[in-house]
Design a protein around this motif. Sequence first.
Motif, PDB file in Angstrom:
ATOM      1  N   MET A 125     143.430  74.234 -52.507  1.00  0.00           N
ATOM      2  CA  MET A 125     142.322  73.358 -52.876  1.00  0.00           C
ATOM      3  C   MET A 125     141.322  74.115 -53.757  1.00  0.00           C
ATOM      4  SD  MET A 125     142.046  74.680 -49.712  1.00  0.00           S
ATOM      5  CE  MET A 125     140.912  75.483 -48.557  1.00  0.00           C
ATOM      6  N   PRO A 126     140.748  73.427 -54.767  1.00  0.00           N
ATOM      7  CA  PRO A 126     139.764  74.082 -55.630  1.00  0.00           C
ATOM      8  C   PRO A 126     138.513  74.470 -54.849  1.00  0.00           C
ATOM      9  CG  PRO A 126     139.887  71.736 -56.115  1.00  0.00           C
ATOM     10  CD  PRO A 126     141.016  72.041 -55.185  1.00  0.00           C
ATOM     11  N   VAL A 127     137.971  75.654 -55.152  1.00  0.00           N
ATOM     12  CA  VAL A 127     136.809  76.176 -54.444  1.00  0.00           C
ATOM     13  C   VAL A 127     135.690  76.503 -55.426  1.00  0.00           C
ATOM     14  CG1 VAL A 127     135.915  78.063 -53.020  1.00  0.00           C
ATOM     15  CG2 VAL A 127     138.191  77.104 -52.544  1.00  0.00           C
ATOM     16  N   LEU A 128     134.513  75.932 -55.150  1.00  0.00           N
ATOM     17  CA  LEU A 128     133.306  76.213 -55.925  1.00  0.00           C
ATOM     18  C   LEU A 128     132.432  77.138 -55.097  1.00  0.00           C
ATOM     19  CD1 LEU A 128     131.322  75.667 -58.287  1.00  0.00           C
ATOM     20  CD2 LEU A 128     130.529  73.666 -57.016  1.00  0.00           C
ATOM     21  N   LEU A 129     132.193  78.348 -55.596  1.00  0.00           N
ATOM     22  CA  LEU A 129     131.373  79.323 -54.880  1.00  0.00           C
ATOM     23  C   LEU A 129     129.894  79.094 -55.134  1.00  0.00           C
ATOM     24  CD1 LEU A 129     133.095  82.811 -55.351  1.00  0.00           C
ATOM     25  CD2 LEU A 129     133.137  81.332 -53.332  1.00  0.00           C
ATOM     26  N   LEU A 130     129.104  79.294 -54.081  1.00  0.00           N
ATOM     27  CA  LEU A 130     127.652  79.314 -54.199  1.00  0.00           C
ATOM     28  C   LEU A 130     127.177  80.714 -53.866  1.00  0.00           C
ATOM     29  CD1 LEU A 130     126.564  76.026 -52.366  1.00  0.00           C
ATOM     30  CD2 LEU A 130     127.033  76.359 -54.798  1.00  0.00           C
TER      31      LEU A 130
END
Length: 222
Positions: A73-78
Amino acid sequence: MRVLIVEDDEALASQIKESLLDVGYAVDVSHDGEDGHFLGDTEPYDAVVLDLGLPVMDGKSVLKRWRADGKKMPVLLLTARDSWTDKVEGLDAGADDYLTKPFIVEELLARLRALIRRSAGQSNPTLECGPVLLDTRNGKVTVSGRSIKLTAQEFKLLSYLMHHEGKVISRTELTEHIYDQDFDRDSNTIEVFVNRIRKKMGVNIIGTVRGLGYRLEADEEA
């Protein structure tokens, strides 16, 4: 579409969750890395918003374990960190994109939309199947130029099918991707939603594949 937020700042996590709910996502939230890893490992998500600075297990370790286990699954880091090395290490660990805090929620939403589209093999923000257009930016659906109104669950279902045009999608998969973890899921309602969508659109692009599920195709005749 179903999104997991792993963020220890409860106020920020709540803000992101409400913004995602407002535009039609199903959302689960975790406030530490261990619990977040478990959810991402056991539940199907279309995207994850993952903070790097998490308690119990840091975000980079969570991400590395997901990727080592084959989670795609695509992961967007903060991250609140200014160091470019943290961003590089996060991307090298398997992240697909990142945002540095503080950020504008609209940008986070736009990045998530792009990640989910690319993950499903879509590039255009407006999904098209025959006469049906679904604009992922504003949630509008039109049929031959005519705007149609869908309930939140109907929109989620149609959006998931349009992101995966041509693929057979089971009722179970649809159920897992339009409801969050705490929802009392009932796969029998999927048929009800599909019939309502067909009636509202007036075109039958959602075909039933007996014993398997549904497939969305522009030339569907069934």
